[in-house]
Motif scaffolding. Structure first.
Motif, mmCIF file in Angstrom:
data_model
loop_
_atom_site.group_PDB
_atom_site.id
_atom_site.type_symbol
_atom_site.label_atom_id
_atom_site.label_comp_id
_atom_site.label_asym_id
_atom_site.label_seq_id
_atom_site.Cartn_x
_atom_site.Cartn_y
_atom_site.Cartn_z
ATOM 1 N N GLY A 175 -65.492 -15.985 -23.550
ATOM 2 C CA GLY A 175 -65.522 -16.796 -22.194
ATOM 3 C C GLY A 175 -64.993 -16.261 -20.912
ATOM 4 O O GLY A 175 -65.072 -16.940 -20.000
ATOM 5 N N LYS A 176 -64.477 -15.136 -21.176
ATOM 6 C CA LYS A 176 -64.163 -14.400 -19.850
ATOM 7 C C LYS A 176 -65.146 -13.820 -18.688
ATOM 8 O O LYS A 176 -66.242 -13.229 -19.314
ATOM 9 N N GLN A 177 -64.961 -14.241 -17.779
ATOM 10 C CA GLN A 177 -65.878 -13.959 -16.750
ATOM 11 C C GLN A 177 -65.837 -13.069 -15.698
ATOM 12 O O GLN A 177 -64.453 -12.781 -15.281
ATOM 13 N N GLN A 178 -66.292 -12.257 -15.526
ATOM 14 C CA GLN A 178 -66.385 -11.018 -14.355
ATOM 15 C C GLN A 178 -67.459 -11.114 -13.363
ATOM 16 O O GLN A 178 -68.753 -11.407 -13.782
ATOM 17 N N ASP A 179 -67.135 -10.945 -12.070
ATOM 18 C CA ASP A 179 -68.060 -10.828 -11.144
ATOM 19 C C ASP A 179 -68.180 -9.517 -10.673
ATOM 20 O O ASP A 179 -67.383 -8.686 -10.337
ATOM 21 N N PHE A 180 -69.519 -8.968 -10.207
ATOM 22 C CA PHE A 180 -69.768 -7.882 -9.694
ATOM 23 C C PHE A 180 -71.096 -7.807 -8.528
ATOM 24 O O PHE A 180 -71.547 -8.908 -8.294
ATOM 25 N N VAL A 181 -70.844 -7.065 -7.508
ATOM 26 C CA VAL A 181 -71.588 -6.928 -6.326
ATOM 27 C C VAL A 181 -72.290 -5.687 -6.178
ATOM 28 O O VAL A 181 -72.002 -4.699 -6.925
ATOM 29 N N LYS A 182 -73.111 -5.745 -5.461
ATOM 30 C CA LYS A 182 -74.040 -4.178 -5.204
ATOM 31 C C LYS A 182 -73.072 -3.618 -4.559
ATOM 32 O O LYS A 182 -72.653 -3.833 -3.552
ATOM 33 N N PRO A 183 -73.086 -2.217 -4.764
ATOM 34 C CA PRO A 183 -72.237 -1.251 -3.883
ATOM 35 C C PRO A 183 -72.993 -0.960 -2.435
ATOM 36 O O PRO A 183 -74.042 -0.945 -2.361
ATOM 37 N N GLU A 184 -71.996 -0.710 -1.357
ATOM 38 C CA GLU A 184 -72.464 -0.403 -0.108
ATOM 39 C C GLU A 184 -73.089 0.975 -0.160
ATOM 40 O O GLU A 184 -73.972 1.330 0.385
ATOM 41 N N GLN A 185 -72.298 1.862 -0.730
ATOM 42 C CA GLN A 185 -72.976 3.246 -0.979
ATOM 43 C C GLN A 185 -73.173 3.685 -2.376
ATOM 44 O O GLN A 185 -72.231 4.177 -3.037
ATOM 45 N N PRO A 186 -74.322 3.582 -3.185
ATOM 46 C CA PRO A 186 -74.461 3.661 -4.531
ATOM 47 C C PRO A 186 -74.266 5.280 -4.591
ATOM 48 O O PRO A 186 -74.660 6.050 -3.830
ATOM 49 N N ALA A 187 -74.101 5.831 -5.777
ATOM 50 C CA ALA A 187 -73.859 7.020 -6.210
ATOM 51 C C ALA A 187 -75.249 7.681 -6.398
ATOM 52 O O ALA A 187 -76.270 6.816 -6.380
ATOM 53 N N PRO A 188 -75.480 8.836 -6.358
ATOM 54 C CA PRO A 188 -76.579 9.582 -6.454
ATOM 55 C C PRO A 188 -77.432 9.217 -7.591
ATOM 56 O O PRO A 188 -76.823 8.649 -8.607
ATOM 57 N N ALA A 189 -78.799 9.188 -7.570
ATOM 58 C CA ALA A 189 -79.566 8.569 -8.715
ATOM 59 C C ALA A 189 -79.118 9.364 -10.105
ATOM 60 O O ALA A 189 -79.302 8.829 -11.067
ATOM 61 N N ASP A 190 -78.869 10.771 -9.906
ATOM 62 C CA ASP A 190 -78.571 11.471 -11.140
ATOM 63 C C ASP A 190 -77.073 11.371 -11.635
ATOM 64 O O ASP A 190 -76.531 11.959 -12.726
ATOM 65 N N ALA A 191 -76.372 10.234 -10.759
ATOM 66 C CA ALA A 191 -74.782 10.381 -11.353
ATOM 67 C C ALA A 191 -74.987 9.468 -12.596
ATOM 68 O O ALA A 191 -75.612 8.879 -12.912
ATOM 69 N N PRO A 192 -73.863 9.653 -13.306
ATOM 70 C CA PRO A 192 -73.573 8.988 -14.636
ATOM 71 C C PRO A 192 -73.403 7.714 -14.483
ATOM 72 O O PRO A 192 -72.794 7.370 -13.242
ATOM 73 N N LEU A 193 -73.656 6.792 -15.594
ATOM 74 C CA LEU A 193 -73.201 5.444 -15.046
ATOM 75 C C LEU A 193 -71.836 5.458 -15.033
ATOM 76 O O LEU A 193 -70.897 5.897 -15.586
ATOM 77 N N GLY A 194 -71.566 4.416 -13.951
ATOM 78 C CA GLY A 194 -69.911 4.471 -13.526
ATOM 79 C C GLY A 194 -69.764 4.744 -12.294
ATOM 80 O O GLY A 194 -68.543 4.975 -11.504
ATOM 81 N N GLY A 195 -70.712 5.936 -11.790
ATOM 82 C CA GLY A 195 -70.429 6.527 -10.639
ATOM 83 C C GLY A 195 -70.352 5.977 -9.396
ATOM 84 O O GLY A 195 -69.480 6.342 -8.531
ATOM 85 N N SER A 196 -71.046 4.851 -9.204
ATOM 86 C CA SER A 196 -70.938 4.074 -8.046
ATOM 87 C C SER A 196 -69.580 3.394 -8.043
ATOM 88 O O SER A 196 -69.070 3.344 -7.082
ATOM 89 N N PHE A 197 -69.072 2.889 -9.042
ATOM 90 C CA PHE A 197 -67.757 2.090 -9.001
ATOM 91 C C PHE A 197 -66.841 3.342 -8.882
ATOM 92 O O PHE A 197 -65.623 3.067 -7.928
ATOM 93 N N GLU A 198 -66.779 4.563 -9.332
ATOM 94 C CA GLU A 198 -65.965 5.654 -9.282
ATOM 95 C C GLU A 198 -65.944 6.011 -7.476
ATOM 96 O O GLU A 198 -64.706 6.241 -6.958
ATOM 97 N N LYS A 199 -67.019 6.154 -6.939
ATOM 98 C CA LYS A 199 -67.246 6.605 -5.407
ATOM 99 C C LYS A 199 -66.473 5.316 -4.610
ATOM 100 O O LYS A 199 -65.796 5.738 -3.739
ATOM 101 N N ALA A 200 -66.716 3.894 -5.006
ATOM 102 C CA ALA A 200 -66.239 3.001 -4.101
ATOM 103 C C ALA A 200 -64.676 2.989 -4.238
ATOM 104 O O ALA A 200 -63.832 2.809 -3.212
#
Length: 243
Positions: free
Chosen positions: A112-137
């Motif tokens: 029942g735990k809820q988390q909210d997520f949003v689209k990143p303003e500057q996504p990581a490059p397409a070839d970046a590993p999963l989690g790369g956009s969060f790390e970049k931000a």
């Protein structure tokens, strides 16, 4: 006139509750709440722990794929529609319920735990590993800007931590990584840890952040040779202040 207002209000409510299109779910979604908490300038581990455990989702409706990252591990599951919502099913029949609320992606785990997520303003490059956009931000919010060395080798110089993991102005290393989860993070106990390297050779350091002040300590391993490393702060290497 009395009937016009209720009818207009009903139309507005129905319009606001209109179903999202399946393709609206596509793409990368990051945990902005964790980034905002870290950006306040305190303990990174405490901020991530309070707003974790998942930091990024990637959804592909056409391929029925759902993937998530917790900063160390990644999970891949099958995405499917269930009524007005979606669910991501993983190994051992672990299911996360997914829906859109405005511009936010809401994910609810089996407890029942809820988390909210949003689209990143500057996504990581397409070839970046999963989690790369969060790390970049996160890197930009937590360590962005110019830091002056006020104590340690290179005193008076300016250090810049880029959101791609490169660092300039810090004597020695040219790459860094914040330890979010996994062995790199747990070895430090309650301490925040980061990895510094040059030419693919480096090691862990302990750091302490208080507002615009950043202290970096050499990590000392207090564990025995046959035990899991336990890192504590050793000699202080640098004190940086963000201008």
């Amino acid at each position: 006139m009395r009937k016009a207002l209720p009818l207009a209000l009903a139309a507005l409510l129905l319009g606001g509750c209109a179903s999202h299109k399946p393709e609206d779910y596509n793409g990368t979604w990051i945990n902005q709440a964790a980034i905002d908490a870290a950006a306040e300038g305190g303990s990174l581990r405490h901020a991530l722990r309070a707003h974790g455990p998942v930091f990024e989702w990637k959804l592909d409706v056409a391929r029925q794929q759902a993937s998530f990252s917790n900063g160390f591990e990644a999970g891949d599951g099958q995405l499917s529609a269930v009524g007005d919502e979606w669910e991501a099913r993983f190994e051992r029949n672990y299911i996360e319920r997914i829906k859109l609320s405005g511009k936010a992606l809401q994910v609810t785990d089996p407890n029942g735990k809820q988390q909210d997520f949003v689209k990143p303003e500057q996504p990581a490059p397409a070839d970046a590993p999963l989690g790369g956009s969060f790390e970049k931000a996160l890197y930009k919010a937590y360590l962005g800007g110019e830091w002056k060395i006020v104590e340690g080798q290179g005193s008076g110089g300016v250090v810049r931590f880029a959101d791609n993991g490169s660092v300039t102005g810090l004597p020695g290393p040219d790459r860094y990584a914040l330890c979010l989860e996994g062995d790199c993070a747990t070895m430090g106990g309650e301490n925040d840890t980061l990895w510094l390297e040059r030419n693919q050779r480096g090691g862990p350091f302990i750091f302490k952040r208080e507002g615009d002040k950043l202290e970096i300590f050499r990590a000392v391993n207090t564990a025995l040779p046959d035990e899991i490393p336990q890192l504590t702060p050793g000699p202080r290497q640098w004190v940086l202040e963000r201008s």
